[in-house]
Design a protein around this motif. Structure first.
Motif, PDB file in Angstrom:
ATOM      1  N   ASP A 169       0.832  -1.204   0.000  1.00 52.30           N
ATOM      2  CA  ASP A 169       0.000   0.000   0.000  1.00 52.30           C
ATOM      3  C   ASP A 169       0.866   1.251   0.000  1.00 52.30           C
ATOM      4  OD1 ASP A 169      -2.582  -0.957  -0.192  1.00 52.30           O
ATOM      5  OD2 ASP A 169      -2.722  -1.383   1.954  1.00 52.30           O
ATOM      6  N   CYS A 184      -3.210  -4.646  -2.321  1.00 56.71           N
ATOM      7  CA  CYS A 184      -2.240  -5.560  -1.712  1.00 56.71           C
ATOM      8  C   CYS A 184      -2.250  -6.893  -2.463  1.00 56.71           C
ATOM      9  CB  CYS A 184      -2.551  -5.751  -0.230  1.00 56.71           C
ATOM     10  SG  CYS A 184      -2.436  -4.217   0.676  1.00 56.71           S
ATOM     11  N   GLU A 207      -9.325  -9.057  -0.269  1.00 56.74           N
ATOM     12  CA  GLU A 207      -9.166  -7.843   0.523  1.00 56.74           C
ATOM     13  C   GLU A 207     -10.468  -7.048   0.439  1.00 56.74           C
ATOM     14  OE1 GLU A 207      -5.803  -5.636  -0.824  1.00 56.74           O
ATOM     15  OE2 GLU A 207      -5.445  -4.724   1.124  1.00 56.74           O
ATOM     16  N   CYS A 210      -8.987  -1.675   2.082  1.00 55.90           N
ATOM     17  CA  CYS A 210      -7.565  -1.519   1.797  1.00 55.90           C
ATOM     18  C   CYS A 210      -7.165  -0.066   2.016  1.00 55.90           C
ATOM     19  CB  CYS A 210      -7.265  -1.935   0.356  1.00 55.90           C
ATOM     20  SG  CYS A 210      -5.526  -1.806  -0.071  1.00 55.90           S
ATOM     21  N   ARG A 211      -5.969   0.122   2.522  1.00 51.51           N
ATOM     22  CA  ARG A 211      -5.464   1.469   2.751  1.00 51.51           C
ATOM     23  C   ARG A 211      -5.426   2.257   1.427  1.00 51.51           C
ATOM     24  NH1 ARG A 211      -0.575   3.196   4.681  1.00 51.51           N
ATOM     25  NH2 ARG A 211       0.436   1.228   4.262  1.00 51.51           N
ATOM     26  N   CYS A 218      -6.060  -2.523   6.138  1.00 49.10           N
ATOM     27  CA  CYS A 218      -6.636  -3.461   5.179  1.00 49.10           C
ATOM     28  C   CYS A 218      -7.310  -4.591   5.955  1.00 49.10           C
ATOM     29  CB  CYS A 218      -5.551  -4.041   4.272  1.00 49.10           C
ATOM     30  SG  CYS A 218      -4.460  -2.783   3.590  1.00 49.10           S
TER      31      CYS A 218
END
Ligand SMILES: [Zn+2]
Length: 604
Positions: A169, A184, A207, A210-211, A218
């Motif tokens: 990320d 990711c 995922e 997620c950031r 995440c």
């Protein structure tokens, strides 16, 4: 010791740099472990953080870093970030995501093999947690466990984790800012590869936060492939090419008995995610659109016919016939008439003219398996067909034009046969236009869990046996086995085991390798290794060999692994007059490991 003697352990590095060790064991992990059905993993459960840290060795003297027996590199995340950016920009997000997912898968599968090998007795949940610790140790991401439910009986797995400080990320955001989809990719591939390898069935991670999408951290969820509603999208990134089988992972119906028997034979599916398999798939798709002659090489059982028929299916000739001939299965006296056809009266018994396989494959593909066994005369005729595009029937005088793509396969080295004068050199060069080597299964171990999953689904449908999955011991055994018979052997083992295992139960080692048969040396060795991953038999000294008799491979009633191990321990302990340290030395293992096993067998 094979490696350099200047080894620096992680602990040394930590001392030198003042890094605090062990702080990646988040307290939340312990707290969340309540999620495990009935197992509590305390700090002592192996492998713990300290055990895992001990796997990492720096060997600056010879320019190597080791994670147990795997060579690693320290790479700047920024370098990885720029690689990622270039891939995305030149290949597009989809392709790049696939490449990173698969690389992550391989990495996760390797780490799972390491844990399996190093801690064969680890509780499944402890082994699963080890993956999060390895991932953190490797500097990729800090993992916080939310909950994991693993039901050993049904083999079903469901896990939820939070990822903090994801390195992917960081790089993705630096290059592209916050976007609308998770980033990711490699980490998701890692989790899928790790957990699938550990449990011997495909566990797909996704995922959900997620950031890179603006979330604080995440969130990833992993479930058995059959528990997700739609894994097509996930599998697209795991499979290098579209022709790699996704249906192989499709959700099986809850009651296999109600299913019609599988229509496609298991042999038709192409399953794999390892780099060796992907490399072969890439080559296949390159050459498929042409009419070039392709030569598949590889041991028997690696799937050469499967690749050949896939080559045909994805080629422009796909609507024309695909004719396969196993040259070794046809007597030398008949091979010519089989391939090139026969004219009436060519020999006694040839009462009618008939076309050979060449003519029947017209417009399509002719697959010649075991090409090395062709007679010299047939080799000459084949060469002519390849060079001039025409054949002559046996006993005929007329040339018949043929438009056939020839695909050949051999499990022997044709080059060697040429050198020995058994195979025409000119024909070899004609065939060897585009060689594709198919690796043996032991060189693509990362695919074993996918294949196990695939064959299990296939055979429980075919035989209407609702077997739930594999026991931990069975997974361990298959992951460590050498498979001299390659994929075909694995396929046969799973088919038999599906039939042998109880309905609603799990496949265990004795279903795979039945005790009624005389064990092949490989299986016997395997059983010994299986019990001796920590009691290193191979390194047993001559002195130990004198006191610790290893059961003979031809032993009429094969001993079980447990019995073998117990007998060895007993003798070693007796030979050392009960001194466990001495017994451990005799078996080339540590005192702690020996004591653990001796206790298990109630020998102390
Ligand atoms: Zn993320």
């Amino acid at each position: 010791m094979a490696r350099s003697s200047t080894r620096i352990s992680l602990a040394d590095v930590a001392r030198a740099t003042g890094t605090v060790m062990g702080n990646f064991d988040s307290a939340a992990v312990g707290k969340a472990l309540g999620g495990f059905a009935s197992t509590y993993i305390g700090g002592d459960a192996h492998p713990n953080v300290a055990d895992i840290s001990e796997c990492l060795f720096f060997s600056p003297g010879d320019g190597r870093i080791w994670l147990q027996d795997q060579r690693m590199v320290l790479l700047h995340t920024e370098a990885l970030g720029s690689l990622r950016r270039e891939m995305v920009d030149s290949l597009g997000t989809k392709q790049a995501r696939g490449l990173f997912t698969r690389a992550g898968y391989v990495s996760g599968a390797r780490d799972a093999q390491l844990v399996r090998k190093q801690w064969p007795d680890a509780d499944p949940s402890a082994a699963a947690i080890a993956g999060t610790r390895l991932h953190a140790l490797e500097g990729v991401v800090k993992v916080e466990l939310v909950q994991v439910v693993y039901d050993a009986k049904s083999g079903s797995y469901e896990g939820e984790f939070l990822w903090h400080n994801s390195s992917e990320d960081d790089e993705h955001i630096a290059a592209y800012g916050i976007g609308g989809s998770p980033a990711c990719w490699m980490q998701v591939g890692y989790a899928t590869g790790y957990v699938s390898t550990l449990f011997g069935r495909l566990i797909v991670f996704r995922e959900t936060q997620c950031r890179s999408m603006g979330d604080a951290h995440c969130r990833v969820i992993g479930k058995s492939a059959d528990q997700w509603d739609d894994i097509e999208e996930d599998m697209r990134y795991l499979n290098a090419r579209e022709f790699v089988d996704t249906a192989a992972y499709a959700r099986p119906e809850p009651d296999a008995a109600e299913l019609p028997s599988a229509s496609a034979s298991a042999g038709d599916a192409m399953v794999g995610a390892s780099s060796a398999f992907n490399a072969a798939c890439h080559q296949l798709s390159r050459v498929a659109r042409t009419s070039a002659t392709v030569l598949f090489t590889g041991e028997s059982g690696v799937g050469k016919e499967k690749f050949a028929s896939m080559l045909h299916k994805i080629s422009p000739r796909k609507s024309q016939p695909f004719i396969a001939v196993n040259c070794a299965a046809i007597p030398e006296t008949l091979i010519e008439s089989e391939l090139f056809g026969v004219e009436r009266g060519a020999y006694t018994g040839a009462s009618v003219s008939r076309p050979g396989r060449f003519e029947r494959a017209s417009g399509g593909t002719l697959f010649l398996d075991e090409i090395g066994t062709l007679s010299f005369v047939a080799q000459g005729k084949l060469l002519r067909a390849l060079q001039e595009g025409e054949i002559e029937r046996v006993g005929g005088t007329r040339s018949i034009p043929v438009d056939v793509r020839v695909v050949a396969a051999t499990n022997e080295t044709l080059r060697q046969a040429v050198r020995e004068g058994k195979f025409r050199e000119d024909l070899f060069f004609r065939l060897n236009v585009f060689p594709i080597h198919l690796p043996p299964l032991r060189e693509r171990r990362d695919d074993i869990p996918l294949l196990m999953n695939h064959f299990l689904n296939h055979y429980r449908r075919k035989h209407a046996c609702n077997v739930r999955g594999y026991s931990q011991a069975a997974v361990r055994t298959l992951l460590n086995y050498d498979f001299p018979g390659n994929i075909r052997e694995l396929q046969n083992l799973v088919e038999r085991a599906v039939i042998m295992a109880d309905v609603g139960g799990l496949i265990d080692v004795h279903h795979l390798f039945t005790s009624g048969e005389t064990l092949s040396p490989d299986v016997m060795t395997l059983r010994l290794q299986e019990g001796s991953d920590t009691l290193n038999l191979a390194a047993t000294t001559a002195q130990a060999a004198a006191t610790v008799a290893v059961p003979s491979r031809s032993s009429p009633s094969p001993l079980s692994l447990e019995q073998t191990e117990q007998a060895m321990l007993q003798r070693a302990i007796a030979a050392s007059q009960g001194n466990l340290s001495a017994a451990a030395r005799l078996l080339n293992t540590s005192r702690a490991k020996l004591a653990y096993r001796a206790k298990k067998h109630k020998l102390v």
